[in-house]
Write a protein that holds these residues in place. Structure first.
Motif, mmCIF file in Angstrom:
data_model
loop_
_atom_site.group_PDB
_atom_site.id
_atom_site.type_symbol
_atom_site.label_atom_id
_atom_site.label_comp_id
_atom_site.label_asym_id
_atom_site.label_seq_id
_atom_site.Cartn_x
_atom_site.Cartn_y
_atom_site.Cartn_z
ATOM 1 N N ALA A 386 53.889 3.612 19.590
ATOM 2 C CA ALA A 386 52.490 3.339 19.936
ATOM 3 C C ALA A 386 51.555 4.421 19.436
ATOM 4 O O ALA A 386 50.366 4.173 19.196
ATOM 5 C CB ALA A 386 52.364 3.184 21.445
ATOM 6 N N ALA A 387 52.054 5.646 19.240
ATOM 7 C CA ALA A 387 51.235 6.747 18.732
ATOM 8 C C ALA A 387 51.263 6.837 17.215
ATOM 9 O O ALA A 387 50.651 7.743 16.643
ATOM 10 C CB ALA A 387 51.715 8.062 19.334
ATOM 11 N N GLY A 388 51.978 5.916 16.552
ATOM 12 C CA GLY A 388 52.056 5.927 15.095
ATOM 13 C C GLY A 388 53.112 6.846 14.528
ATOM 14 O O GLY A 388 53.149 7.078 13.320
ATOM 15 N N MET A 389 54.006 7.355 15.373
ATOM 16 C CA MET A 389 55.066 8.252 14.900
ATOM 17 C C MET A 389 56.286 7.438 14.458
ATOM 18 O O MET A 389 56.674 6.468 15.114
ATOM 19 C CB MET A 389 55.477 9.220 16.009
ATOM 20 C CG MET A 389 54.427 10.273 16.310
ATOM 21 S SD MET A 389 54.196 11.448 14.943
ATOM 22 C CE MET A 389 55.714 12.399 15.057
ATOM 23 N N PRO A 390 56.922 7.830 13.358
ATOM 24 C CA PRO A 390 58.145 7.150 12.907
ATOM 25 C C PRO A 390 59.295 7.396 13.872
ATOM 26 O O PRO A 390 59.617 8.545 14.174
ATOM 27 C CB PRO A 390 58.429 7.785 11.543
ATOM 28 C CG PRO A 390 57.133 8.434 11.127
ATOM 29 C CD PRO A 390 56.472 8.858 12.401
ATOM 30 N N VAL A 391 59.909 6.323 14.347
ATOM 31 C CA VAL A 391 61.017 6.461 15.291
ATOM 32 C C VAL A 391 62.241 5.643 14.879
ATOM 33 O O VAL A 391 63.338 5.899 15.384
ATOM 34 C CB VAL A 391 60.590 6.061 16.729
ATOM 35 C CG1 VAL A 391 59.596 7.059 17.290
ATOM 36 C CG2 VAL A 391 60.011 4.651 16.766
ATOM 37 N N GLU A 392 62.074 4.675 13.995
ATOM 38 C CA GLU A 392 63.196 3.844 13.553
ATOM 39 C C GLU A 392 63.091 3.577 12.062
ATOM 40 O O GLU A 392 61.997 3.639 11.481
ATOM 41 C CB GLU A 392 63.220 2.511 14.325
ATOM 42 C CG GLU A 392 63.483 2.686 15.811
ATOM 43 C CD GLU A 392 63.485 1.387 16.589
ATOM 44 O OE1 GLU A 392 63.770 1.424 17.792
ATOM 45 O OE2 GLU A 392 63.185 0.324 15.993
ATOM 46 N N ALA A 393 64.217 3.289 11.448
ATOM 47 C CA ALA A 393 64.266 2.887 10.042
ATOM 48 C C ALA A 393 65.095 1.623 9.932
ATOM 49 O O ALA A 393 66.226 1.572 10.441
ATOM 50 C CB ALA A 393 64.860 3.989 9.180
ATOM 51 N N VAL A 394 64.530 0.606 9.292
ATOM 52 C CA VAL A 394 65.198 -0.684 9.150
ATOM 53 C C VAL A 394 65.534 -0.872 7.672
ATOM 54 O O VAL A 394 64.640 -0.883 6.819
ATOM 55 C CB VAL A 394 64.295 -1.839 9.637
ATOM 56 C CG1 VAL A 394 65.054 -3.162 9.559
ATOM 57 C CG2 VAL A 394 63.788 -1.578 11.045
ATOM 58 N N PHE A 395 66.822 -1.041 7.370
ATOM 59 C CA PHE A 395 67.274 -1.204 5.988
ATOM 60 C C PHE A 395 67.574 -2.678 5.733
ATOM 61 O O PHE A 395 68.118 -3.370 6.579
ATOM 62 C CB PHE A 395 68.515 -0.345 5.743
ATOM 63 C CG PHE A 395 68.266 1.117 5.969
ATOM 64 C CD1 PHE A 395 67.679 1.894 4.986
ATOM 65 C CD2 PHE A 395 68.579 1.700 7.189
ATOM 66 C CE1 PHE A 395 67.424 3.241 5.208
ATOM 67 C CE2 PHE A 395 68.331 3.042 7.419
ATOM 68 C CZ PHE A 395 67.745 3.817 6.419
ATOM 69 N N ARG A 396 67.217 -3.128 4.534
ATOM 70 C CA ARG A 396 67.359 -4.555 4.239
ATOM 71 C C ARG A 396 67.718 -4.789 2.776
ATOM 72 O O ARG A 396 67.696 -3.878 1.967
ATOM 73 C CB ARG A 396 66.053 -5.282 4.551
ATOM 74 C CG ARG A 396 64.925 -4.938 3.578
ATOM 75 C CD ARG A 396 63.725 -5.830 3.807
ATOM 76 N NE ARG A 396 62.640 -5.529 2.871
ATOM 77 C CZ ARG A 396 61.400 -5.929 3.037
ATOM 78 N NH1 ARG A 396 61.079 -6.647 4.096
ATOM 79 N NH2 ARG A 396 60.475 -5.623 2.149
ATOM 80 N N ASP A 397 68.012 -6.027 2.461
ATOM 81 C CA ASP A 397 68.285 -6.550 1.121
ATOM 82 C C ASP A 397 69.648 -6.109 0.607
ATOM 83 O O ASP A 397 69.785 -5.074 -0.045
ATOM 84 C CB ASP A 397 67.194 -6.173 0.126
ATOM 85 C CG ASP A 397 67.241 -7.065 -1.113
ATOM 86 O OD1 ASP A 397 68.218 -7.826 -1.285
ATOM 87 O OD2 ASP A 397 66.295 -7.022 -1.910
ATOM 88 N N LEU A 398 70.653 -6.925 0.884
ATOM 89 C CA LEU A 398 72.023 -6.584 0.528
ATOM 90 C C LEU A 398 72.299 -6.701 -0.966
ATOM 91 O O LEU A 398 73.343 -6.224 -1.423
ATOM 92 C CB LEU A 398 72.997 -7.481 1.304
ATOM 93 C CG LEU A 398 72.858 -7.464 2.829
ATOM 94 C CD1 LEU A 398 74.024 -8.193 3.459
ATOM 95 C CD2 LEU A 398 72.740 -6.053 3.357
ATOM 96 N N GLU A 399 71.381 -7.303 -1.724
ATOM 97 C CA GLU A 399 71.614 -7.434 -3.160
ATOM 98 C C GLU A 399 71.800 -6.065 -3.804
ATOM 99 O O GLU A 399 72.614 -5.896 -4.714
ATOM 100 C CB GLU A 399 70.445 -8.166 -3.823
ATOM 101 C CG GLU A 399 70.614 -8.339 -5.323
ATOM 102 C CD GLU A 399 69.410 -8.987 -5.978
ATOM 103 O OE1 GLU A 399 69.394 -9.073 -7.214
ATOM 104 O OE2 GLU A 399 68.485 -9.398 -5.258
ATOM 105 N N GLY A 400 71.025 -5.080 -3.363
ATOM 106 C CA GLY A 400 71.130 -3.743 -3.945
ATOM 107 C C GLY A 400 72.141 -2.852 -3.268
ATOM 108 O O GLY A 400 72.449 -1.764 -3.768
#
Length: 516
Positions: A386-400
């Motif tokens: 809610a404060a705009g701080m990075p707290v998670e990372a979501v990885f996607r696209d299995l092609e690469g």
């Protein structure tokens, strides 16, 4: 040159096109030949005998300030993208063989510039989506900053499907007779899109791809018309978001976008399902070590077994939607959008949180699990609190995503599927470092703190984060080399386009490491 109104769509497109090609020339043409010289506040380079200067900042990201100029008869004059194209063509042709000339190159650069102009115009008239994640997916107006033709697209009528123009459109629904159905894994998430007749299975299709394929319809493949609601394209163009089902659908698209024709080859369809099952325990382990780590599974694909052209051309991969994996109160935002807009009251704290969320799981996936995650700006969503701080990372696209050869048992897979899923260790590490350091973190840092002293301070923070991870991981050699300042591999997109090679054959050029 025709005079341009300041900040007109044409002027914006010209500026972006010139800057992208100039970055490529610095990195791939003038730099390797020793023809780049810092002369603060300018960067000087020589291309095909012509001296060029431009004000620059942002470290390796090469963020230009003001218009590039060329030296002509003792005076500095404005440089145009068309002039730089001619200089680059001369340098590249002379630097290789005359039979390696590329008659398509100038047209591709011009087509990309024209596409940017159309996108800028369209955005003034279109309403952006209310969903903040989707808005970030549709924010990449200028594309890859180190590509000579980042927005060149094949085919006609592309603007109605362009994410940058805030497009939305219904899917085309087909029905495949059950004896002609091709699918693997769990594809049940597709069935809410419509109702197929008895004895048939629903198959959604991208309307642009359907126009390109013009498949012969018979009683094995029936056209059911448009879906009842629209979907929205994400940054890759061919992947769309279904807001009703909360899922993403990755379609084949027989169109060249940047370096590749975006088609789901048969071995990529099968490979996505095979990789998905192998990655589930990997990401479970990463999440236990780095609690902010998330991924978007691709549990299955569906297509029509009506010959290779339609099997690949109509193949659709099911992908989880980002809102289903982030924590309550966390907003996913495309990293590529943050690379043009990141701001923070405390840049050092924000940056430390960002690097901590994104980098350690990528490095651990490679070092501990032998998994290559392509953590470039379009493959990572960053969860902001809610404060705009990075707290998670979501990885996607299995092609690469690839597996390091020899560390995984793929013997039960068809040879072509296994081959497409693997890298050797050296190639895998180069891909990890390029995507994470050069394509991703360098661009975020340049936006967050463009000045040189501020950049040095940010990279000192990043080094501290990675050194802490390295100590916990036992100081593995490739990571120790990275922290010691070994040159970074930067993907040679200009070389790929000039040689008209497949993207998988792209080489790298060495650039300076901010840890040095």
């Amino acid at each position: 040159m025709e005079s341009l109104v300041l900040d007109s769509p044409a002027a914006i497109a010209e500026e972006a096109t010139l800057a992208a090609l100039l970055r490529c020339c610095v990195r791939e043409v003038a730099g390797p030949r020793g023809h780049v010289w810092p002369a603060s506040p300018y960067l000087l380079l020589r291309v095909a005998g012509t001296l060029i200067r431009v004000r620059t900042g942002g470290g390796a990201a090469l963020r230009f300030e003001g218009a590039p100029e060329r030296l002509e008869q003792g005076a500095w004059r404005p440089l145009t993208s068309a002039e730089l194209v001619r200089l680059a063509e001369t340098e590249l042709t002379y630097g290789t063989d005359l039979d390696r000339a590329n008659p398509e190159f100038a047209g591709q650069v011009a087509a990309s510039r024209d596409a940017i102009e159309l996108i800028v115009k369209a955005r003034t008239e279109a309403e952006p989506p209310a969903d903040p994640w989707l808005a970030s997916e549709q924010a990449l107006v200028f594309g890859h900053p180190f590509h000579p033709s980042p927005k060149a697209r094949g085919g006609a009528g592309w603007l109605r499907y362009a994410p940058e123009a805030h497009a939305a459109f219904p899917l085309r629904l087909l029905a495949v007779r059950e004896d002609a159905l091709a699918q693997e894994g769990d594809t049940s998430a597709l069935d809410h899109l419509g109702q197929a007749p008895p004895g048939y299975t629903l198959l959604p299709a991208h309307p642009w791809q359907l126009d390109l394929l013009r498949p012969a319809l018979d009683d094995r493949l029936i056209d059911l018309g448009d879906s009842a609601w629209p979907v929205a394209p994400t940054s890759s163009v061919r992947t769309v978001y279904d807001p009703v089902g909360g899922i993403c659908l990755k379609f084949s698209l027989d169109v060249r976008i940047t370096n590749c024709v975006r088609k789901n080859a048969w071995y990529e369809l099968s490979g996505a399902v095979a990789l998905n099952s192998r990655l589930a325990p990997v990401f479970a382990d990463l999440a236990s070590r780095f609690p902010g780590t998330r991924w978007l599974p691709e549990p299955g694909y569906r297509s029509a077994a009506l010959g290779g052209r339609l099997l690949e051309g109509l193949g659709v991969i099911v992908r989880s939607g980002p809102w289903s994996v982030v924590s309550p109160g966390v907003t996913p935002v495309l990293a590529g959008a943050l690379a043009t807009s990141a701001r923070a009251a405390d840049p050092h704290a924000w940056w430390a949180a960002y690097v901590s969320a994104v980098a350690p799981p990528v490095l651990d996936a490679y070092l501990r699990h032998g998994v290559v995650l392509e953590a470039h700006l379009q493959n990572v969503l960053v969860g902001l609190d809610a404060a705009g701080m990075p707290v998670e990372a979501v990885f996607r696209d299995l092609e690469g995503t690839k597996l390091i050869a020899g560390r995984h048992d793929l013997s039960e897979l068809p040879a072509k599927v296994g081959e497409a899923l693997t890298y050797d260790a050296e190639r895998g590490w180069a891909r990890v470092v390029y995507c994470l350091m050069v394509n991703h973190l360098t661009e975020i840092a340049a936006t967050l703190a463009p000045g040189e002293p501020e950049q040095r301070a940010l990279w000192a923070v990043a080094r501290q984060v990675l050194a802490g991870y390295a100590e916990r991981a036992g100081s593995p050699l490739p990571l120790s080399d990275l922290l010691a300042g070994a040159p970074l591999p930067a993907k040679a997109n200009l070389g790929v386009r000039w040689s008209r090679s497949a993207d998988r054959h792209a080489g790298y050029v060495p650039i300076g490491n901010p840890f040095a």
